[in-house]
Design a protein around this motif. Sequence first.
Motif, PDB file in Angstrom:
ATOM      1  N   PHE A 205       0.831  -1.204   0.000  1.00 43.45           N
ATOM      2  CA  PHE A 205       0.000   0.000   0.000  1.00 43.45           C
ATOM      3  C   PHE A 205       0.870   1.261   0.000  1.00 43.45           C
ATOM      4  O   PHE A 205       0.656   2.190  -0.793  1.00 43.45           O
ATOM      5  CB  PHE A 205      -0.920  -0.016   1.215  1.00 43.45           C
ATOM      6  N   LEU A 206       1.869   1.308   0.880  1.00 37.61           N
ATOM      7  CA  LEU A 206       2.720   2.496   0.975  1.00 37.61           C
ATOM      8  C   LEU A 206       3.514   2.700  -0.309  1.00 37.61           C
ATOM      9  O   LEU A 206       3.697   3.840  -0.760  1.00 37.61           O
ATOM     10  CB  LEU A 206       3.665   2.349   2.165  1.00 37.61           C
ATOM     11  N   ASN A 211       4.329   5.975  -5.242  1.00 38.27           N
ATOM     12  CA  ASN A 211       4.519   6.091  -6.688  1.00 38.27           C
ATOM     13  C   ASN A 211       3.263   6.566  -7.416  1.00 38.27           C
ATOM     14  O   ASN A 211       3.226   6.533  -8.652  1.00 38.27           O
ATOM     15  CB  ASN A 211       4.951   4.737  -7.257  1.00 38.27           C
ATOM     16  N   SER A 212       2.223   6.973  -6.646  1.00 37.83           N
ATOM     17  CA  SER A 212       0.944   7.416  -7.240  1.00 37.83           C
ATOM     18  C   SER A 212       0.384   6.372  -8.192  1.00 37.83           C
ATOM     19  O   SER A 212      -0.111   6.683  -9.280  1.00 37.83           O
ATOM     20  CB  SER A 212       1.120   8.762  -7.951  1.00 37.83           C
ATOM     21  N   THR A 213       0.473   5.115  -7.784  1.00 40.29           N
ATOM     22  CA  THR A 213      -0.045   4.014  -8.610  1.00 40.29           C
ATOM     23  C   THR A 213      -1.567   4.095  -8.687  1.00 40.29           C
ATOM     24  O   THR A 213      -2.233   4.255  -7.660  1.00 40.29           O
ATOM     25  CB  THR A 213       0.359   2.663  -7.996  1.00 40.29           C
ATOM     26  N   TYR A 238      -6.761   3.603  -6.372  1.00 43.38           N
ATOM     27  CA  TYR A 238      -6.350   4.700  -5.510  1.00 43.38           C
ATOM     28  C   TYR A 238      -6.779   6.033  -6.128  1.00 43.38           C
ATOM     29  O   TYR A 238      -6.664   6.230  -7.347  1.00 43.38           O
ATOM     30  CB  TYR A 238      -4.832   4.702  -5.335  1.00 43.38           C
ATOM     31  N   GLU A 239      -7.257   6.951  -5.267  1.00 39.52           N
ATOM     32  CA  GLU A 239      -7.605   8.307  -5.695  1.00 39.52           C
ATOM     33  C   GLU A 239      -6.702   9.288  -4.958  1.00 39.52           C
ATOM     34  O   GLU A 239      -6.414   9.116  -3.764  1.00 39.52           O
ATOM     35  CB  GLU A 239      -9.075   8.604  -5.391  1.00 39.52           C
ATOM     36  N   TYR A 240      -6.253  10.329  -5.681  1.00 44.17           N
ATOM     37  CA  TYR A 240      -5.307  11.301  -5.129  1.00 44.17           C
ATOM     38  C   TYR A 240      -5.843  12.713  -5.324  1.00 44.17           C
ATOM     39  O   TYR A 240      -6.621  12.988  -6.269  1.00 44.17           O
ATOM     40  CB  TYR A 240      -3.947  11.169  -5.819  1.00 44.17           C
TER      41      TYR A 240
END
Length: 514
Positions: A205-206, A211-213, A238-240
Amino acid sequence: MSEDGFNEPELWLEPRRRSALSRALDSTAVMIHSDLSIIEYWPRGCEALFGYVAEEAVGRRAADLLGTEYPIPLPEIVEIIRRTGEWAGEVRQTARDGRRLWIATRVARDRPHPDAELKLVETMTDITELKRSNAALRDTTENLQQVVVGHGVGTVEYRPDDGQARLSPQMERMLGFDPGDLRCDNSAWFRLVHPDDAARLQAVFLEAVRNSTPGNTVIGKVMHRDGQYRDLRAVLRYEYDANGRATRVTGVCMDVTEMLRDRMESAARGARVLELQAGLAHTSRVGSMGELAAGLAHELTQPLAAVGSAVGAIELMLRRDDSPIEASLRQRLRRAAHLAETQTVRAGQIVRRLREFITRSEVDSRILDLYVLLEDALALALPNPAASDVEVSQSIIPATMKVLADRIQIQQVLVNLIRNAVEAMSCRKTPSLLRIVAETREGMALVRVIDNGPGVAEDAVSTLFSPFVSTKREGMGVGLFISRRIVESHGGKMWFELVESGGAEFRFTLPVVE
């Protein structure tokens, strides 16, 4: 300002405003009809929507012209309009070309002054595509829900801001809990993860966030309510935010415990089958050893007898006296020694081939010369064609063809086919002809072993490659079965062809190496 008190520019703009308003109304689907629903105004917007021109619509009842289907009885709609002054809803209407349309309509009463006739102003909007899209979305949602329930799929959502992990009811049921039992913080959720997997999944997860995967897939063990661990496969997204900080993680999870267990059992069964196949192939080669040994024993007597004769001749020539060896005698000694050497080498090659053929070994695929492969197989299966009264014909195109194969296994295939062909032709009174042809076809080497024997009975063709089925009195019935499995394990195929002129033809393919 003019003498009568009006601003001249405003007077000039008023007609333009009215003209623009008229054009806007004319392009809008607005219908005006009487209190009895007789159409009195039918603009171009209505023409574009329904396809009827004004001459066809004006003077007719709207419900008759458009085949209107109301959601409630028409008298109830009329009563609502008389009581409240308006009504809005969705109706089904038919265009001139027969299309059925969904129309969002709004009907309002209009009476400019008490003495004026009552008019009904109806605005209409085509919502057909919207209704279709909503229906498709509803069907998709229902199908997705059925898939989620039917296939045991659960979802989990994690928001790093508040550290909360929200699980869907199906996800909780998957782990044996009642809906609502596992709506917990992240630490509580991770307590269910197996200790050996917790650190690994946390690191995954980290690393993904660092790496903004956009997404990844993980498998881990999670504790069921009964205390047993289940293998869950999660597809994570994942959302950023604008700064690259993870704001939301969603996962679709499936219990793959049974699937992984089946794979392990299947792999174990596959390994066992390969082991049994190797043992069966070894048994087949050992079973063939007796027949091969009989022929090879005869072949060994010739080079060994030649060796004995040559060595005896050398001894006699050396036993004459102690005088110096003459040149002619030296030459004869050299010829005899050379004969003994070559025949010894030949006997050694025969023994080596037989030992390699019988010895059980692991698969060792290499790039091999097909011509050499055929020569070795012929030397094993048919060491002396003339003695067996068999004429052998070979043709390899191109002559330097290379194949990727295990030498011993493919030799076993060729030996089986050659011996079968020779045995089939042994009862013929006419000369026996064995042809071995190799050519490239569709990127593969096609090998054909053809004999002019009596052929194969029609009722036996279907069982040629079946295990433990043999036409020989003392045959094991595994030769062709093993041969086909060997060829298929090399990525090729093996089959039987009838020969019109009489005889049998077996074909198989192997990968060609350029």
